[in-house]
Design an enzyme around this catalytic site. Structure first.
Site, PDB file in Angstrom:
ATOM      1  N   PRO A 181      -7.916  -9.271   0.126  1.00  0.00           N
ATOM      2  CA  PRO A 181      -8.968  -9.321   1.153  1.00  0.00           C
ATOM      3  C   PRO A 181      -9.390  -7.904   1.532  1.00  0.00           C
ATOM      4  O   PRO A 181      -8.588  -6.970   1.472  1.00  0.00           O
ATOM      5  CB  PRO A 181      -8.277 -10.013   2.343  1.00  0.00           C
ATOM      6  CG  PRO A 181      -7.076 -10.681   1.766  1.00  0.00           C
ATOM      7  CD  PRO A 181      -6.653  -9.852   0.596  1.00  0.00           C
ATOM      8  N   LYS A 182     -10.651  -7.748   1.895  1.00  0.00           N
ATOM      9  CA  LYS A 182     -11.150  -6.438   2.334  1.00  0.00           C
ATOM     10  C   LYS A 182     -11.128  -6.386   3.853  1.00  0.00           C
ATOM     11  O   LYS A 182     -11.814  -7.149   4.525  1.00  0.00           O
ATOM     12  CB  LYS A 182     -12.570  -6.184   1.812  1.00  0.00           C
ATOM     13  CG  LYS A 182     -13.070  -4.791   2.141  1.00  0.00           C
ATOM     14  CD  LYS A 182     -14.469  -4.556   1.631  1.00  0.00           C
ATOM     15  CE  LYS A 182     -14.885  -3.111   1.910  1.00  0.00           C
ATOM     16  NZ  LYS A 182     -14.798  -2.760   3.340  1.00  0.00           N
ATOM     17  N   TRP A 183     -10.361  -5.465   4.389  1.00  0.00           N
ATOM     18  CA  TRP A 183     -10.165  -5.368   5.830  1.00  0.00           C
ATOM     19  C   TRP A 183     -11.261  -4.544   6.485  1.00  0.00           C
ATOM     20  O   TRP A 183     -11.764  -3.583   5.921  1.00  0.00           O
ATOM     21  CB  TRP A 183      -8.790  -4.773   6.132  1.00  0.00           C
ATOM     22  CG  TRP A 183      -7.712  -5.678   5.648  1.00  0.00           C
ATOM     23  CD1 TRP A 183      -7.141  -5.704   4.398  1.00  0.00           C
ATOM     24  CD2 TRP A 183      -7.130  -6.746   6.375  1.00  0.00           C
ATOM     25  NE1 TRP A 183      -6.237  -6.723   4.318  1.00  0.00           N
ATOM     26  CE2 TRP A 183      -6.204  -7.373   5.519  1.00  0.00           C
ATOM     27  CE3 TRP A 183      -7.295  -7.232   7.664  1.00  0.00           C
ATOM     28  CZ2 TRP A 183      -5.443  -8.463   5.917  1.00  0.00           C
ATOM     29  CZ3 TRP A 183      -6.541  -8.307   8.075  1.00  0.00           C
ATOM     30  CH2 TRP A 183      -5.626  -8.916   7.203  1.00  0.00           C
TER      31      TRP A 183
END
Length: 360
Positions: free
Chosen positions: A30-32
Site C-alpha cells: 500500500p502507498k502511505w
C-alpha cells in the site's frame, strides 16, 4: 553517528504508472500518505530525517522515545510517519506538527500521537544492505521488527497483483494513496525513481474563480488557476489549484482569461479575502499565508464566476483536493452553479486494523 549508512540520505523514489505492472518479479505494498522518513539509530541517538534531508525530531518527540525503545541499537530504515484516527489517516493533523512553538508540538504529541510504518531496511548493525535485493532486505526488516513495538509497523506486502488491486480499492477510504510496486531484486538507489506507484485518479468540474501569476512571468504568464466548488449552503469554497501547464499555455491563458477579469471583484464570493489583512486571517483561502507557504507570493487575481474547467484529482483531504489538480479541458456547456461537492466520489472509511490485524 557511526553507521555504515550516513545521514543525510535521500530516499528512493517512484514514478507514476497507469496500471499494475505485469509479470512476476514485483513486490506490492500500500502507498502511505504521510511524511516520508529515513530513520537512523546509533545506540542512544535517533534521527528522524525528512524526505529532503532535514531533521523531524523536534516535531515528533513521542516518536523519538518510541524508536529508542523499539528499534535495534544500530539500524537505518525507510518508512512513513503517519497519524491514524478512527476516520483513517489524518494528514491535516500531521501538518499541524510543523509548528514553531515547542509547547504546541508537545500538546499535539499527546492528543494525536504519530506512528511510523516501515517498508525498507538499509542498515542493520554493521551491515550496509543497500546493495542487497529488496526481497532480502524485506526479510531482514521483518526479522528485525518482530514483534513490533507500539506505534512501529511494517507495511503489508504481497506478490499477488489481485491482492494489490484489492488494496488499491478497499484501503483508499483509510487515506492510503494507492499501491507501490518494487522490483524483487532491486537494490536501494537514493533519489532515483526506480519504484512504481499507481494512484487514484478522478475527474471533477470546478469553477475557476481566480488565478495567480507565474513567478517568472508576472503579468505575462499564468501560474495556477484557483478552483472552487459550491457546498450545500450555496457558498463557493476554495478547493485547490491546477497548475500543470507548459509555458506556452501559461502565456496563452493570459489572453484567454483577460475578458473575465473586468469588474471581477464586484460580486465575487471571495471578495472579503481579497485584502491582505482578510487573507492573512482566512482559513485556507486564496492569498492566505501559512507556515506551509514559506513566504511565497500567494496574492491572487479574481475572475468573474463564469468559467468551468474539468480537472483530474487524486483524492480529497477534508473539503479540499489533497494534491494539485490537473487541468483537462474547459466546460463551456456547464453552469458554475452545477459545480458542487455532490459530484465527487467519496470512498467509505476502511478500518486501519484491517491492514494491521496484529498491530500495537
Amino acid at each position: 553517528m557511526q553507521l555504515p549508512v550516513s545521514a543525510p540520505l535521500l530516499p528512493m523514489l517512484a514514478k507514476l504508472v497507469g496500471s499494475i505492472p505485469a509479470g512476476d518479479g514485483w513486490i506490492f505494498e500500500p502507498k502511505w500518505d504521510g511524511f516520508r522518513t529515513i530513520v537512523f539509530r546509533d545506540r542512544e541517538e535517533i534521527l528522524i530525517q525528512s524526505r529532503d534531508g532535514k531533521s523531524l525530531n523536534r516535531y515528533f518527540p513521542e516518536l523519538v522515545d518510541t524508536l529508542l525503545r523499539g528499534l535495534p541499537e544500530q539500524c537505518v530504515l525507510d518508512g512513513e510517519v503517519v497519524i491514524a484516527s478512527d476516520r483513517g489517516l489524518d494528514f491535516d493533523s500531521l501538518q499541524l506538527r510543523i509548528h514553531p512553538a515547542a509547547s504546541r508540538i508537545k500538546l499535539l504529541a499527546k492528543q494525536t500521537p504519530a506512528s511510523v510504518v516501515f517498508f525498507d531496511l538499509l542498515c542493520a548493525g554493521e551491515d550496509d544492505l543497500r546493495e542487497q535485493p529488496f526481497e532480502e532486505r524485506r526479510k531482514r526488516l521483518e526479522s528485525l521488527l518482530k514483534p513490533a513495538a507500539p506505534s512501529i509497523y511494517i507495511t503489508p506486502m504481497t506478490q499477488d497483483p489481485s491482492i494489490a488491486l484489492d488494496w488499491f480499492s478497499r484501503f483508499e477510504g483509510a487515506g492510503l494513496d494507492g499501491v507501490m510496486a518494487k522490483p524483487i531484486g532491486g537494490v536501494y538507489q537514493p533519489d532515483k525513481r526506480v519504484m512504481l506507484k499507481l494512484k487514484h485518479e478522478r475527474d471533477c468540474d470546478c469553477v475557476v474563480a481566480g488565478f495567480r501569476w507565474h513567478k517568472n512571468g508576472l503579468g505575462t504568464a499564468i501560474g495556477s488557476l484557483l478552483l472552487g466548488l459550491y457546498d450545500e449552503a450555496g457558498e463557493l469554497q476554495h478547493v485547490g489549484v491546477c497548475a500543470s501547464f507548459t509555458m506556452d499555455k501559461r502565456k496563452e491563458l493570459v489572453s484567454y482569461l483577460a475578458p473575465y477579469r473586468d469588474d471581477a471583484l464586484a460580486d465575487h464570493p471571495w471578495a472579503n479575502w481579497a485584502s491582505s489583512q482578510a487573507a492573512g486571517a482566512g482559513k485556507r483561502m486564496p492569498g492566505a499565508q501559512s507556515r506551509w507557504s514559506q513566504g511565497k507570493e500567494l496574492s491572487w487575481e479574481p475572475l468573474r464566476i463564469e468559467l468551468v474547467s474539468e480537472v483530474v484529482y487524486e483524492h480529497m483531504q477534508g473539503d479540499r483536493f489533497r494534491h494539485m489538480a490537473l487541468f483537462r479541458r474547459w466546460r463551456s456547456d456547464k453552469r458554475p452553479m452545477d459545480c458542487t461537492y455532490a459530484q465527487l466520489e467519496v470512498a467509505p472509511p476502511q478500518e486501519l486494523m484491517e491492514i494491521f490485524p496484529h498491530g500495537g
